[in-house]
Design a protein around this motif. Structure first.
Motif, PDB file in Angstrom:
ATOM      1  N   GLU A 143      18.154  53.611 -59.810  1.00 40.56           N
ATOM      2  CA  GLU A 143      18.209  54.190 -58.469  1.00 40.56           C
ATOM      3  C   GLU A 143      18.797  53.191 -57.467  1.00 40.56           C
ATOM      4  OE1 GLU A 143      16.917  54.775 -54.413  1.00 40.56           O
ATOM      5  OE2 GLU A 143      15.939  53.324 -55.716  1.00 40.56           O
ATOM      6  N   GLY A 147      22.308  53.741 -55.328  1.00 40.58           N
ATOM      7  CA  GLY A 147      22.366  53.587 -53.888  1.00 40.58           C
ATOM      8  C   GLY A 147      23.300  52.469 -53.456  1.00 40.58           C
ATOM      9  N   THR A 148      23.240  51.357 -54.160  1.00 40.09           N
ATOM     10  CA  THR A 148      24.071  50.208 -53.820  1.00 40.09           C
ATOM     11  C   THR A 148      25.545  50.473 -54.101  1.00 40.09           C
ATOM     12  OG1 THR A 148      22.266  48.649 -54.237  1.00 40.09           O
ATOM     13  CG2 THR A 148      24.516  47.779 -54.362  1.00 40.09           C
ATOM     14  N   HIS A 151      26.460  54.416 -52.103  1.00 40.62           N
ATOM     15  CA  HIS A 151      25.975  54.845 -50.782  1.00 40.62           C
ATOM     16  C   HIS A 151      25.465  53.623 -50.009  1.00 40.62           C
ATOM     17  CE1 HIS A 151      25.974  58.794 -52.774  1.00 40.62           C
ATOM     18  NE2 HIS A 151      25.275  58.218 -53.736  1.00 40.62           N
ATOM     19  N   ARG A 152      26.167  52.523 -50.155  1.00 37.69           N
ATOM     20  CA  ARG A 152      25.607  51.229 -49.780  1.00 37.69           C
ATOM     21  C   ARG A 152      25.191  51.135 -48.316  1.00 37.69           C
ATOM     22  NH1 ARG A 152      28.199  45.221 -49.991  1.00 37.69           N
ATOM     23  NH2 ARG A 152      29.994  46.322 -49.118  1.00 37.69           N
ATOM     24  N   TYR A 155      22.047  53.167 -47.706  1.00 40.87           N
ATOM     25  CA  TYR A 155      21.003  52.712 -48.624  1.00 40.87           C
ATOM     26  C   TYR A 155      20.449  51.362 -48.182  1.00 40.87           C
ATOM     27  CZ  TYR A 155      18.456  51.680 -52.881  1.00 40.87           C
ATOM     28  OH  TYR A 155      17.459  51.369 -53.778  1.00 40.87           O
ATOM     29  N   ASP A 158      18.179  51.749 -45.168  1.00 34.87           N
ATOM     30  CA  ASP A 158      16.876  52.304 -45.553  1.00 34.87           C
ATOM     31  C   ASP A 158      16.032  51.278 -46.326  1.00 34.87           C
ATOM     32  OD1 ASP A 158      17.677  54.686 -44.398  1.00 34.87           O
ATOM     33  OD2 ASP A 158      18.274  55.616 -46.298  1.00 34.87           O
TER      34      ASP A 158
END
Length: 274
Positions: A143, A147-148, A151-152, A155, A158
């Motif tokens: 996961e 994210g990295t 969707h860095r 992500y 967050d």
């Protein structure tokens, strides 16, 4: 900017302030040497020489295509230490940087290292496997990879919430700290950050811990949501000369949010006779 060029051509940025006994800081994923600002200023004022580098692919260092593994991280540190001719040195690592410290000390540092500190460290190994059944499942790291890698920007923003324990009831959120974490992360290479997840989660540092003879201080927050607190007692038991200090309620990013406490304990350990 001060840099050294290591054997594969990668340029490693570093900052080097002050005189006296050298202290080298090793940052966590996916940050930079700037994450140590508070500790560097504190120990500089105490009369120490303070040095922090940006790991390859992080911060201001080259965005190299290769070498995003613990062996190369440690080799880069060895080249930096040799270039600066550091001796009687104290190495302090946070999170992934703790793994980097213990791999460096075990493999290269026996003639140059006086002490080491592992803060919220990934040692001895994070991932769940046959030898580490109570570790973190690989699905968690998958996961983080998703994210990295893809969707860095969102992500990483967050990620700061759990990193600093800002999701806990009553937590006082410091937006500046969150922005500074995001700034450091986004300076680096997405490839280095993506491949570094395997390095910090799957590298087995058991043998490294067992082989180190110098005094090692292990600091870990009991409310660490990134690297579970259970890592710390395991690591300490493997060390020949290890000491554990645990902190109820402290988060993974405690060197920043709880700097006054952490700095006091670091200074006491540094000043203590071996």
């Amino acid at each position: 900017m001060p840099t050294i060029k290591v054997k594969d051509g990668t340029e490693i940025y570093y900052k080097d302030w002050g005189t006296g006994q050298p202290i080298v800081f090793h940052h966590g994923w996916p940050l930079s040497g700037d994450d140590w600002d508070t500790q560097m200023m504190f120990l500089l004022k105490q009369g120490y020489r303070v040095i922090a580098h940006d790991r390859r692919g992080h911060g201001r260092s080259s965005q190299s295509a290769n070498g995003h593994n613990m062996d190369t991280y440690a080799s880069d540190v060895a080249e930096l230490v040799e270039a600066l001719d550091l001796r009687d040195t104290i190495h302090i690592g946070h999170s992934t940087g703790g793994g980097e410290v213990i791999r460096y000390v075990a493999k290269y540092g026996k003639e140059r290292v006086a002490k080491a500190v592992l803060i919220s460290a990934v040692t001895p190994i994070m991932i769940q496997n046959e030898n580490n059944p109570d570790g973190v499942p690989i699905s968690v790291f998958d996961e983080i990879r998703e994210g990295t890698g893809f969707h860095r920007s969102q992500y990483f923003w967050d990620f700061t919430t759990a990193f600093y324990g800002y999701n806990r009831e009553g937590a006082k959120v410091d937006e500046g700290i969150k922005h500074n974490w995001w700034r450091q992360g986004m300076m680096g290479s997405v490839l280095a950050h993506y491949e570094g997840i395997k390095a910090f989660s799957e590298t087995d540092l058991t043998t490294d811990l067992q082989s180190v003879n110098v005094p090692v201080l292990v600091l870990h927050g009991e409310d660490d949501q990134i690297v579970p607190f259970a890592q710390a007692p395991k690591a300490t038991k493997l060390l020949k000369n290890g000491q554990l200090i645990s902190y109820p309620g402290f988060p993974h990013g405690m060197p920043t949010t709880e700097a006054e406490t952490i700095n006091k304990d670091l200074l006491a350990f540094i000043k203590a006779s071996s």
